[in-house]
Design an enzyme around this catalytic site. Sequence first.
Site, PDB file in Angstrom:
ATOM      1  N   GLN A 124       0.854  -1.186   0.000  1.00 36.13           N
ATOM      2  CA  GLN A 124       0.000   0.000   0.000  1.00 36.13           C
ATOM      3  C   GLN A 124       0.891   1.237   0.000  1.00 36.13           C
ATOM      4  OE1 GLN A 124      -1.078   1.359   3.723  1.00 36.13           O
ATOM      5  NE2 GLN A 124      -3.214   1.749   3.287  1.00 36.13           N
ATOM      6  N   SER A 127       1.764   6.870   2.267  1.00 39.37           N
ATOM      7  CA  SER A 127       2.540   7.889   2.985  1.00 39.37           C
ATOM      8  C   SER A 127       3.694   8.416   2.146  1.00 39.37           C
ATOM      9  CB  SER A 127       3.106   7.295   4.274  1.00 39.37           C
ATOM     10  OG  SER A 127       2.083   6.747   5.038  1.00 39.37           O
ATOM     11  N   SER A 159       5.312  -0.905   3.821  1.00 39.35           N
ATOM     12  CA  SER A 159       5.563  -2.259   4.337  1.00 39.35           C
ATOM     13  C   SER A 159       5.508  -3.255   3.181  1.00 39.35           C
ATOM     14  CB  SER A 159       4.491  -2.637   5.360  1.00 39.35           C
ATOM     15  OG  SER A 159       4.383  -1.647   6.362  1.00 39.35           O
ATOM     16  N   GLU A 242      -7.945  -1.143   6.511  1.00 42.03           N
ATOM     17  CA  GLU A 242      -6.684  -1.291   7.247  1.00 42.03           C
ATOM     18  C   GLU A 242      -6.943  -1.250   8.749  1.00 42.03           C
ATOM     19  OE1 GLU A 242      -3.725   1.679   6.293  1.00 42.03           O
ATOM     20  OE2 GLU A 242      -2.190   0.580   7.390  1.00 42.03           O
ATOM     21  N   ASN A 365      -2.604   7.461  16.800  1.00 43.88           N
ATOM     22  CA  ASN A 365      -3.674   7.505  17.806  1.00 43.88           C
ATOM     23  C   ASN A 365      -4.352   8.872  17.836  1.00 43.88           C
ATOM     24  OD1 ASN A 365      -2.946   4.935  18.380  1.00 43.88           O
ATOM     25  ND2 ASN A 365      -2.347   5.300  20.505  1.00 43.88           N
ATOM     26  N   GLU A 366      -3.571   9.944  17.632  1.00 45.56           N
ATOM     27  CA  GLU A 366      -4.164  11.286  17.655  1.00 45.56           C
ATOM     28  C   GLU A 366      -5.166  11.437  16.495  1.00 45.56           C
ATOM     29  OE1 GLU A 366      -0.794  10.775  17.830  1.00 45.56           O
ATOM     30  OE2 GLU A 366      -0.692  11.091  19.990  1.00 45.56           O
TER      31      GLU A 366
HETATM   32  C1  LIG Z   1       5.011  -0.088  11.261  1.00 43.53           C
HETATM   33  C2  LIG Z   1       4.528   0.889  10.224  1.00 43.53           C
HETATM   34  C3  LIG Z   1       4.091   0.420   8.994  1.00 43.53           C
HETATM   35  C4  LIG Z   1       3.641   1.327   8.031  1.00 43.53           C
HETATM   36  N1  LIG Z   1       3.267   0.851   6.800  1.00 43.53           N
HETATM   37  C5  LIG Z   1       2.836   1.721   5.848  1.00 43.53           C
HETATM   38  C6  LIG Z   1       2.484   1.245   4.545  1.00 43.53           C
HETATM   39  O1  LIG Z   1       2.554   0.034   4.254  1.00 43.53           O
HETATM   40  N2  LIG Z   1       2.088   2.136   3.616  1.00 43.53           N
HETATM   41  C7  LIG Z   1       1.994   3.475   3.886  1.00 43.53           C
HETATM   42  O2  LIG Z   1       1.587   4.230   3.011  1.00 43.53           O
HETATM   43  N3  LIG Z   1       2.354   3.970   5.109  1.00 43.53           N
HETATM   44  C8  LIG Z   1       2.770   3.118   6.090  1.00 43.53           C
HETATM   45  N4  LIG Z   1       3.138   3.604   7.324  1.00 43.53           N
HETATM   46  C9  LIG Z   1       3.138   5.055   7.550  1.00 43.53           C
HETATM   47  C10 LIG Z   1       2.029   5.551   8.472  1.00 43.53           C
HETATM   48  O3  LIG Z   1       0.781   5.492   7.839  1.00 43.53           O
HETATM   49  C11 LIG Z   1       2.408   6.995   8.882  1.00 43.53           C
HETATM   50  O4  LIG Z   1       3.616   6.927   9.596  1.00 43.53           O
HETATM   51  C12 LIG Z   1       1.339   7.643   9.725  1.00 43.53           C
HETATM   52  O5  LIG Z   1       0.180   7.882   8.974  1.00 43.53           O
HETATM   53  C13 LIG Z   1       1.810   8.957  10.369  1.00 43.53           C
HETATM   54  O6  LIG Z   1       2.369   9.803   9.425  1.00 43.53           O
HETATM   55  P1  LIG Z   1       3.803  10.477   9.636  1.00 43.53           P
HETATM   56  O7  LIG Z   1       4.767   9.413   9.993  1.00 43.53           O
HETATM   57  O8  LIG Z   1       4.077  11.319   8.452  1.00 43.53           O
HETATM   58  O9  LIG Z   1       3.627  11.400  10.934  1.00 43.53           O
HETATM   59  P2  LIG Z   1       3.054  12.893  10.958  1.00 43.53           P
HETATM   60  O10 LIG Z   1       1.821  12.951  10.152  1.00 43.53           O
HETATM   61  O11 LIG Z   1       4.163  13.823  10.608  1.00 43.53           O
HETATM   62  O12 LIG Z   1       2.672  13.049  12.481  1.00 43.53           O
HETATM   63  C14 LIG Z   1       3.645  13.419  13.483  1.00 43.53           C
HETATM   64  C15 LIG Z   1       2.905  13.580  14.819  1.00 43.53           C
HETATM   65  O13 LIG Z   1       1.942  14.665  14.714  1.00 43.53           O
HETATM   66  C16 LIG Z   1       0.647  14.213  15.092  1.00 43.53           C
HETATM   67  N5  LIG Z   1      -0.379  14.857  14.261  1.00 43.53           N
HETATM   68  C17 LIG Z   1      -0.312  15.044  12.909  1.00 43.53           C
HETATM   69  N6  LIG Z   1      -1.460  15.653  12.479  1.00 43.53           N
HETATM   70  C18 LIG Z   1      -2.249  15.818  13.575  1.00 43.53           C
HETATM   71  C19 LIG Z   1      -3.557  16.366  13.784  1.00 43.53           C
HETATM   72  N7  LIG Z   1      -4.276  16.873  12.762  1.00 43.53           N
HETATM   73  N8  LIG Z   1      -4.064  16.359  15.034  1.00 43.53           N
HETATM   74  C20 LIG Z   1      -3.345  15.850  16.097  1.00 43.53           C
HETATM   75  N9  LIG Z   1      -2.096  15.326  15.960  1.00 43.53           N
HETATM   76  C21 LIG Z   1      -1.563  15.309  14.719  1.00 43.53           C
HETATM   77  C22 LIG Z   1       0.666  12.704  14.825  1.00 43.53           C
HETATM   78  O14 LIG Z   1      -0.301  12.023  15.609  1.00 43.53           O
HETATM   79  C23 LIG Z   1       2.097  12.325  15.202  1.00 43.53           C
HETATM   80  O15 LIG Z   1       2.194  12.156  16.601  1.00 43.53           O
HETATM   81  C24 LIG Z   1       3.598   2.723   8.311  1.00 43.53           C
HETATM   82  C25 LIG Z   1       4.033   3.196   9.571  1.00 43.53           C
HETATM   83  C26 LIG Z   1       4.498   2.293  10.519  1.00 43.53           C
HETATM   84  C27 LIG Z   1       4.948   2.824  11.849  1.00 43.53           C
END
Ligand SMILES: Cc1cc2nc3c(=O)[nH]c(=O)nc-3n(C[C@H](O)[C@H](O)[C@H](O)COP(=O)(O)OP(=O)(O)OC[C@H]3O[C@@H](n4cnc5c(N)ncnc54)[C@H](O)[C@@H]3O)c2cc1C
Length: 398
Positions: A124, A127, A159, A242, A365-366
């Site tokens: 998928q 991100s 992943s 998902e 979680n947020e």
């Molecule tokens: C084990 C693992 C597997 C994954 N596999 C995939 C995959 O197969 N395909 C894929 O596409 N992605 C994958 N991901 C990515 C995952 O979907 C993203 O890491 C996730 O959506 C968070 O995005 P980010 O890392 O850019 O964090 P950010 O969006 O930059 O967030 C940083 C922090 O800010 C907080 N935050 C951001 N916006 C808000 C808001 N509006 N209100 C309150 N708090 C907020 C978040 O909660 C977080 O604590 C995976 C991630 C992990 C850890």
Amino acid sequence: MSSIEEFRARALAWLEKNAKPFDEAAEYDLEGSSVPLEESKRFQKALWEAGFAGITWPREYGGQGLGPEELIAFNQEAADFDLPVGPFVIGLGMPGPTILELGTEAQKKRYLPPLLRGDEIWCQLFSEPSGGSDVASLQTTARRTGNGWVINGQKVWTSGAQWSDFGTIIARTDPTVPKHQGITMFIVDMHHPGVTVRPLVVATGQAPFNEVFFDNVEVPTDAVVGEVNQGWGAAVVMLRNERVTIGTGTRARSNPLGFDSLLELARARELETDTAVRRRLAMLYARESSLTAYGRVLHEETTAGAEIGARGSAAKLAGAELALWAADLAQDIIGSDIALGGADVERVITAIVAAPGGATAGGTNEIQRNIIGERVLGLAKDPGVDRNTPFNQLKLSR
Ligand SMILES: Cc1cc2nc3c(=O)[nH]c(=O)nc-3n(C[C@H](O)[C@H](O)[C@H](O)COP(=O)(O)OP(=O)(O)OC[C@H]3O[C@@H](n4cnc5c(N)ncnc54)[C@H](O)[C@@H]3O)c2cc1C
């Protein structure tokens, strides 16, 4: 014997003959790669041939056409076995159900049977370095050509990309409209020469996900999933699938932070009579059981075609919070031995390190709390100041 009980007995007999019983001492496999890929494919095929893959999917697309009761019965029996199906979890939990819901007849016939048979693996691609939570700000582009589209950009945290044959990618197809409106979902061939996959190694030393680069990757017109520029709706469908997949896992011995595993650990350390540990183990059992029951309701409703909406977010949030809570309990049971490691705690320590990742994968979680607040509790909506601004007028870090 009811037909469900017959199905359950048949599943158990098949598992006893074909699957390895769960082994506490085996490495906890974040990548799903501790067995050779060919072995995973062979096992998935055997599962399908025996009638235990795609249990609730329609028969015309390779499924078994059965109901949620059979799916739950199979999962309950499978919980005591090590099924080497890691590489198929994403395809079967996310792109597969999304194609089933939104795909064309040709897409369903082409892609779903080989996925169930273990011939093709999926990932998928949502991100990006600049957008995880705010995935609608994605910057990967798909440009229309005479006979299809050309994709350029970068995805991250993908992943299983290292062994995938196909991926579902969302890309910007119209930058002149607000960010949620100009996105399209495509099926992309991961073997295209313009696709580069680079592993990302995490604290456990394993590489469960990757960066993926797209350099002039051509996809045909019929690779669009759903409608052009309606990819946000398709992404929401996939994220809902998902969250149900992540949040509603049945109680399993194979979960290093699950009740069975932590009870065994407490017994080995003669802590099972410690009142505080007993109380927390009982709480773990209760929380796990309620989540399993909740998952059962969601699976039943999903299979019956009901709209579960934001309740998938509640399941995902509860599952992630439970894993973090169980990780704390596991640390207290292991005590100072956590610094020394050892065969009996290796799996649990890896799972403790990985637990925060579960609170991020599939939406943090947020973000789940925001969704529940807005859509379940009816609280004020996030103002979303950039919601109506054309994407190409947004100030983004590029
Ligand atoms: C084990 C693992 C597997 C994954 N596999 C995939 C995959 O197969 N395909 C894929 O596409 N992605 C994958 N991901 C990515 C995952 O979907 C993203 O890491 C996730 O959506 C968070 O995005 P980010 O890392 O850019 O964090 P950010 O969006 O930059 O967030 C940083 C922090 O800010 C907080 N935050 C951001 N916006 C808000 C808001 N509006 N209100 C309150 N708090 C907020 C978040 O909660 C977080 O604590 C995976 C991630 C992990 C850890």
